[in-house]
Design a protein around this motif. Structure first.
Motif, PDB file in Angstrom:
ATOM      1  N   VAL A 170      13.831 -13.836   0.223  1.00  0.00           N
ATOM      2  CA  VAL A 170      15.189 -14.364   0.398  1.00  0.00           C
ATOM      3  C   VAL A 170      15.210 -15.480   1.430  1.00  0.00           C
ATOM      4  O   VAL A 170      15.692 -16.587   1.172  1.00  0.00           O
ATOM      5  N   LYS A 171      14.681 -15.210   2.631  1.00  0.00           N
ATOM      6  CA  LYS A 171      14.703 -16.210   3.707  1.00  0.00           C
ATOM      7  C   LYS A 171      13.575 -17.222   3.588  1.00  0.00           C
ATOM      8  O   LYS A 171      13.672 -18.335   4.119  1.00  0.00           O
ATOM      9  N   ALA A 172      12.489 -16.823   2.937  1.00  0.00           N
ATOM     10  CA  ALA A 172      11.355 -17.736   2.734  1.00  0.00           C
ATOM     11  C   ALA A 172      10.600 -17.271   1.504  1.00  0.00           C
ATOM     12  O   ALA A 172      10.611 -16.086   1.156  1.00  0.00           O
ATOM     13  N   GLU A 173       9.944 -18.197   0.832  1.00  0.00           N
ATOM     14  CA  GLU A 173       9.168 -17.891  -0.353  1.00  0.00           C
ATOM     15  C   GLU A 173       7.678 -17.888  -0.034  1.00  0.00           C
ATOM     16  O   GLU A 173       7.221 -18.607   0.860  1.00  0.00           O
ATOM     17  N   ILE A 174       6.943 -17.067  -0.776  1.00  0.00           N
ATOM     18  CA  ILE A 174       5.490 -17.043  -0.649  1.00  0.00           C
ATOM     19  C   ILE A 174       4.930 -18.232  -1.432  1.00  0.00           C
ATOM     20  O   ILE A 174       5.173 -18.360  -2.634  1.00  0.00           O
ATOM     21  N   VAL A 175       4.205 -19.064  -0.745  1.00  0.00           N
ATOM     22  CA  VAL A 175       3.641 -20.266  -1.367  1.00  0.00           C
ATOM     23  C   VAL A 175       2.167 -19.999  -1.662  1.00  0.00           C
ATOM     24  O   VAL A 175       1.376 -19.710  -0.758  1.00  0.00           O
ATOM     25  N   GLU A 176       1.808 -20.070  -2.924  1.00  0.00           N
ATOM     26  CA  GLU A 176       0.427 -19.809  -3.324  1.00  0.00           C
ATOM     27  C   GLU A 176      -0.520 -20.809  -2.664  1.00  0.00           C
ATOM     28  O   GLU A 176      -0.265 -22.017  -2.647  1.00  0.00           O
ATOM     29  N   GLY A 177      -1.610 -20.277  -2.105  1.00  0.00           N
ATOM     30  CA  GLY A 177      -2.605 -21.123  -1.466  1.00  0.00           C
ATOM     31  C   GLY A 177      -2.312 -21.459  -0.018  1.00  0.00           C
ATOM     32  O   GLY A 177      -3.115 -22.137   0.638  1.00  0.00           O
ATOM     33  N   LYS A 178      -1.177 -20.984   0.502  1.00  0.00           N
ATOM     34  CA  LYS A 178      -0.807 -21.286   1.888  1.00  0.00           C
ATOM     35  C   LYS A 178      -1.151 -20.154   2.861  1.00  0.00           C
ATOM     36  O   LYS A 178      -0.693 -20.144   3.991  1.00  0.00           O
ATOM     37  N   GLY A 179      -1.967 -19.223   2.424  1.00  0.00           N
ATOM     38  CA  GLY A 179      -2.399 -18.158   3.319  1.00  0.00           C
ATOM     39  C   GLY A 179      -1.880 -16.799   2.895  1.00  0.00           C
ATOM     40  O   GLY A 179      -0.902 -16.689   2.138  1.00  0.00           O
ATOM     41  N   GLY A 217      -0.751  -6.316  -0.717  1.00  0.00           N
ATOM     42  CA  GLY A 217      -1.229  -7.112  -1.833  1.00  0.00           C
ATOM     43  C   GLY A 217      -0.839  -8.566  -1.639  1.00  0.00           C
ATOM     44  O   GLY A 217      -0.472  -8.988  -0.539  1.00  0.00           O
ATOM     45  N   ASN A 218      -0.885  -9.342  -2.698  1.00  0.00           N
ATOM     46  CA  ASN A 218      -0.541 -10.759  -2.587  1.00  0.00           C
ATOM     47  C   ASN A 218       0.924 -10.979  -2.227  1.00  0.00           C
ATOM     48  O   ASN A 218       1.268 -11.922  -1.526  1.00  0.00           O
ATOM     49  N   ASN A 219       1.792 -10.109  -2.744  1.00  0.00           N
ATOM     50  CA  ASN A 219       3.226 -10.268  -2.479  1.00  0.00           C
ATOM     51  C   ASN A 219       3.945  -8.930  -2.359  1.00  0.00           C
ATOM     52  O   ASN A 219       5.147  -8.826  -2.602  1.00  0.00           O
ATOM     53  N   PHE A 220       3.207  -7.880  -2.000  1.00  0.00           N
ATOM     54  CA  PHE A 220       3.825  -6.561  -1.900  1.00  0.00           C
ATOM     55  C   PHE A 220       3.102  -5.700  -0.869  1.00  0.00           C
ATOM     56  O   PHE A 220       1.989  -5.985  -0.427  1.00  0.00           O
ATOM     57  N   MET A 221       3.769  -4.610  -0.522  1.00  0.00           N
ATOM     58  CA  MET A 221       3.218  -3.566   0.330  1.00  0.00           C
ATOM     59  C   MET A 221       3.113  -2.307  -0.514  1.00  0.00           C
ATOM     60  O   MET A 221       4.062  -1.964  -1.231  1.00  0.00           O
ATOM     61  N   GLY A 222       1.967  -1.629  -0.491  1.00  0.00           N
ATOM     62  CA  GLY A 222       1.764  -0.471  -1.357  1.00  0.00           C
ATOM     63  C   GLY A 222       1.238   0.742  -0.623  1.00  0.00           C
ATOM     64  O   GLY A 222       0.511   0.630   0.368  1.00  0.00           O
ATOM     65  N   LEU A 223       1.613   1.903  -1.122  1.00  0.00           N
ATOM     66  CA  LEU A 223       1.080   3.182  -0.649  1.00  0.00           C
ATOM     67  C   LEU A 223       0.198   3.759  -1.749  1.00  0.00           C
ATOM     68  O   LEU A 223       0.593   3.772  -2.924  1.00  0.00           O
ATOM     69  N   TYR A 224      -0.986   4.261  -1.365  1.00  0.00           N
ATOM     70  CA  TYR A 224      -1.996   4.696  -2.322  1.00  0.00           C
ATOM     71  C   TYR A 224      -2.450   6.118  -1.996  1.00  0.00           C
ATOM     72  O   TYR A 224      -2.499   6.516  -0.824  1.00  0.00           O
ATOM     73  N   ALA A 225      -2.807   6.862  -3.042  1.00  0.00           N
ATOM     74  CA  ALA A 225      -3.307   8.228  -2.888  1.00  0.00           C
ATOM     75  C   ALA A 225      -4.747   8.310  -3.356  1.00  0.00           C
ATOM     76  O   ALA A 225      -5.100   7.752  -4.401  1.00  0.00           O
ATOM     77  N   LYS A 226      -5.572   9.008  -2.573  1.00  0.00           N
ATOM     78  CA  LYS A 226      -6.958   9.269  -2.974  1.00  0.00           C
ATOM     79  C   LYS A 226      -7.017  10.711  -3.476  1.00  0.00           C
ATOM     80  O   LYS A 226      -7.357  11.643  -2.745  1.00  0.00           O
ATOM     81  N   PHE A 227      -6.656  10.896  -4.741  1.00  0.00           N
ATOM     82  CA  PHE A 227      -6.640  12.226  -5.329  1.00  0.00           C
ATOM     83  C   PHE A 227      -8.029  12.680  -5.775  1.00  0.00           C
ATOM     84  O   PHE A 227      -8.227  13.858  -6.054  1.00  0.00           O
ATOM     85  N   LYS A 228      -8.972  11.736  -5.866  1.00  0.00           N
ATOM     86  CA  LYS A 228     -10.309  12.065  -6.352  1.00  0.00           C
ATOM     87  C   LYS A 228     -11.329  11.535  -5.361  1.00  0.00           C
ATOM     88  O   LYS A 228     -11.508  10.329  -5.233  1.00  0.00           O
ATOM     89  N   SER A 229     -11.961  12.432  -4.624  1.00  0.00           N
ATOM     90  CA  SER A 229     -12.917  12.002  -3.610  1.00  0.00           C
ATOM     91  C   SER A 229     -14.119  11.346  -4.271  1.00  0.00           C
ATOM     92  O   SER A 229     -14.529  11.708  -5.375  1.00  0.00           O
ATOM     93  N   GLY A 230     -14.678  10.354  -3.579  1.00  0.00           N
ATOM     94  CA  GLY A 230     -15.817   9.629  -4.108  1.00  0.00           C
ATOM     95  C   GLY A 230     -15.446   8.517  -5.060  1.00  0.00           C
ATOM     96  O   GLY A 230     -16.298   7.742  -5.483  1.00  0.00           O
ATOM     97  N   SER A 231     -14.156   8.423  -5.405  1.00  0.00           N
ATOM     98  CA  SER A 231     -13.714   7.374  -6.315  1.00  0.00           C
ATOM     99  C   SER A 231     -13.213   6.179  -5.524  1.00  0.00           C
ATOM    100  O   SER A 231     -12.597   6.319  -4.474  1.00  0.00           O
ATOM    101  N   ASN A 232     -13.497   4.983  -6.032  1.00  0.00           N
ATOM    102  CA  ASN A 232     -13.032   3.765  -5.375  1.00  0.00           C
ATOM    103  C   ASN A 232     -11.662   3.313  -5.870  1.00  0.00           C
ATOM    104  O   ASN A 232     -11.105   2.346  -5.362  1.00  0.00           O
ATOM    105  N   SER A 233     -11.132   3.999  -6.877  1.00  0.00           N
ATOM    106  CA  SER A 233      -9.825   3.618  -7.420  1.00  0.00           C
ATOM    107  C   SER A 233      -8.776   4.615  -6.954  1.00  0.00           C
ATOM    108  O   SER A 233      -8.792   5.775  -7.359  1.00  0.00           O
ATOM    109  N   ASP A 234      -7.880   4.180  -6.080  1.00  0.00           N
ATOM    110  CA  ASP A 234      -6.787   5.011  -5.607  1.00  0.00           C
ATOM    111  C   ASP A 234      -5.566   4.786  -6.488  1.00  0.00           C
ATOM    112  O   ASP A 234      -5.381   3.709  -7.064  1.00  0.00           O
ATOM    113  N   GLN A 235      -4.718   5.803  -6.563  1.00  0.00           N
ATOM    114  CA  GLN A 235      -3.504   5.704  -7.360  1.00  0.00           C
ATOM    115  C   GLN A 235      -2.355   5.190  -6.491  1.00  0.00           C
ATOM    116  O   GLN A 235      -2.002   5.818  -5.488  1.00  0.00           O
ATOM    117  N   ILE A 236      -1.759   4.066  -6.856  1.00  0.00           N
ATOM    118  CA  ILE A 236      -0.600   3.575  -6.134  1.00  0.00           C
ATOM    119  C   ILE A 236       0.617   4.418  -6.526  1.00  0.00           C
ATOM    120  O   ILE A 236       0.816   4.724  -7.705  1.00  0.00           O
TER     121      ILE A 236
END
Length: 497
Positions: free
Chosen positions: A215-224, A187-206
């Motif tokens: 800590v060592k560096a901050e995420i700067v909005e708009g910098k990639g 995501g924008n500032n995270f790593m996620g694991l998702y489950a596809k419990f319902k086939s054919g659905s575009n919404s997975d459950q995180i």
């Protein structure tokens, strides 16, 4: 050596096809065709599967001989273009996991500027869609299509379920588990694991999320965007494009300890995300995203109950035995009757002392009571169940078939779970069925004795109608269907009915 059952996929998009790789690569020697392995593929290269080879046909090797690209035989009759780690014989990447070819001398791999896997019937199973001059395999395990001056395509940009060290994983990519049920994305500032419990659905459950600690560096909005990488120093890092300092570090057991072998992380068929390193003879576990079994997305399968204390599995419907890793067969879809505006038939399990393993990542609504939470789901044909917390008033609804819930000691946490009519009948506990039979038999005897006693007290007479009723049939009693209700209810406490 790890088995191949953890790699080739059963994808929902291919009607839940389960592809299990043949467990024949335990032999320490390579097929004789390995002697013909090349270090680059040039235009007009062509190869077909050798019918005499039972395991893996090597076509392209890296300069150090640690990795090989070639034909992997799957289930005896099918073929995947795969990249193998030679010392362990384990696949690190598949070109065509969703559409396997046949192991036949009519299937061909050609390089004509594009690397193409096809058959004479015109079916193209996979292609790089490039106009390159050669194909090479680097000592990093990266397959590349190159011109004299540039890289047109590389396998590192299309991972399957594994990342190796120094391979960039960007926000446009995803890892998919070998059974197609789970994925890893950024995501924008995270790593996620998702489950596809319902086939054919575009919404997975995180079900798992790790936010960058910055800590060592901050995420700067708009910098990639951010990207992830397995670092050779023993950690999984997240970075922002253009900044070499990590915005997050997830340390491995060997953090800041050098190892001589390859490092990798893999998304597992149970939904966990694990790290390993090669010690020269085996893959050594080095990292685990989810440490407790009951925190996995569905450790006990559909309608399972995971014991929070010991991770043991049982069934939410305690009339049902937990056998072969499941309580009820996997279900799909919803309860909506297409075009009719009605709800299809279901029955209900009510269970106290349960909660969702990933409730912190779910949406909820606040209701005044468990009854109100239940009615929210009952009237919604897309809802499969709801879990209510009486202390907070939070009502968590599930728009996918019921998975494993976690058993807790708090009886104020209650579950309302729909089961499609007809599901689970064959898996009913035999002892429960016998018990019901005995009770019913005793009830019949009691009714018969009471009837005879009453008949004698009144001096007989009245004929058959006195016993059966004026309509000549049994009177409707408590066993009659619940009128217009579209469900039957089974209420349960903890291990009680």
């Amino acid at each position: 050596m790890e088995t191949f059952t953890h790699f080739v996929t059963r994808l929902r998009s291919t009607q839940l096809l389960l592809i299990t790789l043949t467990l024949l690569l335990y032999t320490p020697t390579w097929p004789s065709s390995a002697a013909a392995t090349q270090t680059e593929l040039l235009r007009d290269f062509k190869a077909t599967p050798d019918p005499s080879i039972q395991t893996f046909q090597s076509l392209l090797a890296d300069p150090n001989g640690n990795f090989s690209l070639g034909f992997l035989r799957v289930n005896k009759t099918q073929l995947a273009l795969a990249l193998l780690h030679v010392p362990s014989s384990d696949p690190l990447w598949l070109a065509n996991p969703a559409q396997l070819a046949r192991w036949s001398d009519r299937t061909t791999l050609v390089f004509n500027g594009s690397l193409v896997l096809s058959d004479p019937q015109g079916r193209m199973f996979w292609s790089t869609h490039t106009q390159g001059d050669r194909v090479v395999l680097l000592n990093t395990s990266n397959v590349q299509v190159q011109t004299q001056s540039s890289v047109l395509w590389q396998s590192f940009d299309f991972p399957t379920n594994i990342l190796v060290e120094n391979q960039n994983f960007t926000s446009t990519m995803s890892l998919v588990s070998s059974n197609g049920l789970y994925s890893m994305r950024l995501g924008n500032n995270f790593m996620g694991l998702y489950a596809k419990f319902k086939s054919g659905s575009n919404s997975d459950q995180i079900y798992w999320r790790h936010r960058a600690m910055e800590v060592k560096a901050e995420i700067v909005e708009g910098k990639g965007p951010i990207y992830a990488q397995v670092n050779s120093d023993g950690f999984l890092g997240m970075y922002q494009t253009g900044n070499p300092a990590p915005v997050d570090i997830q340390p491995f057991n060997t953090f800041h300890r050098p190892v001589n072998g390859l490092r990798k992380v893999r998304l597992e068929p149970d939904g966990n995300f694990n790290g390993f390193y090669w010690d020269g003879s085996k893959w050594v576990p080095d990292f685990q995203a989810i440490s407790l079994p009951c925190e996995l997305p569905s450790p006990c399968g559909a309608y399972g109950l995971c014991g929070a204390g010991n991770g043991s599995c049982s069934c939410l419907d305690n009339r049902t035995e937990f056998r072969s890793g499941e309580c009820f067969p996997v279900q799909n879809g919803d309860f909506c009757r297409s075009g009719l505006g009605e709800i299809s038939n279901f029955w209900v399990i009510r269970r106290s002392g349960v909660e969702l393993p990933y409730k912190e990542l779910m949406g909820y609504q606040t209701t005044s009571s468990y009854g109100e939470c239940e009615r929210v789901c009952e009237r919604n044909c897309s809802c499969w169940g709801a879990v209510y917390n009486n202390a907070s008033g939070f009502c968590y609804t599930m728009d996918y078939p019921i998975q494993t819930l976690v058993g807790v000691g708090d009886e104020s946490k209650m579950g309302y779970l729909k089961v499609r009519e007809g599901a689970g009948r064959k898996k009913m506990n035999v002892g429960f069925g016998v018990g019901i039979g005995v009770v019913c038999g005793a009830l019949v005897i009691f009714v018969g004795v009471a009837g005879v006693w009453t008949w004698r007290r009144k001096g007989g007479g009245g004929g058959v109608k006195r016993f059966t009723g004026q309509d000549g049939g049994l009177s409707p009693g408590p066993y009659k269907d619940l009128g217009s209700a579209s469900f039957r209810s089974i209420e349960m406490g903890n291990n009680t009915r």
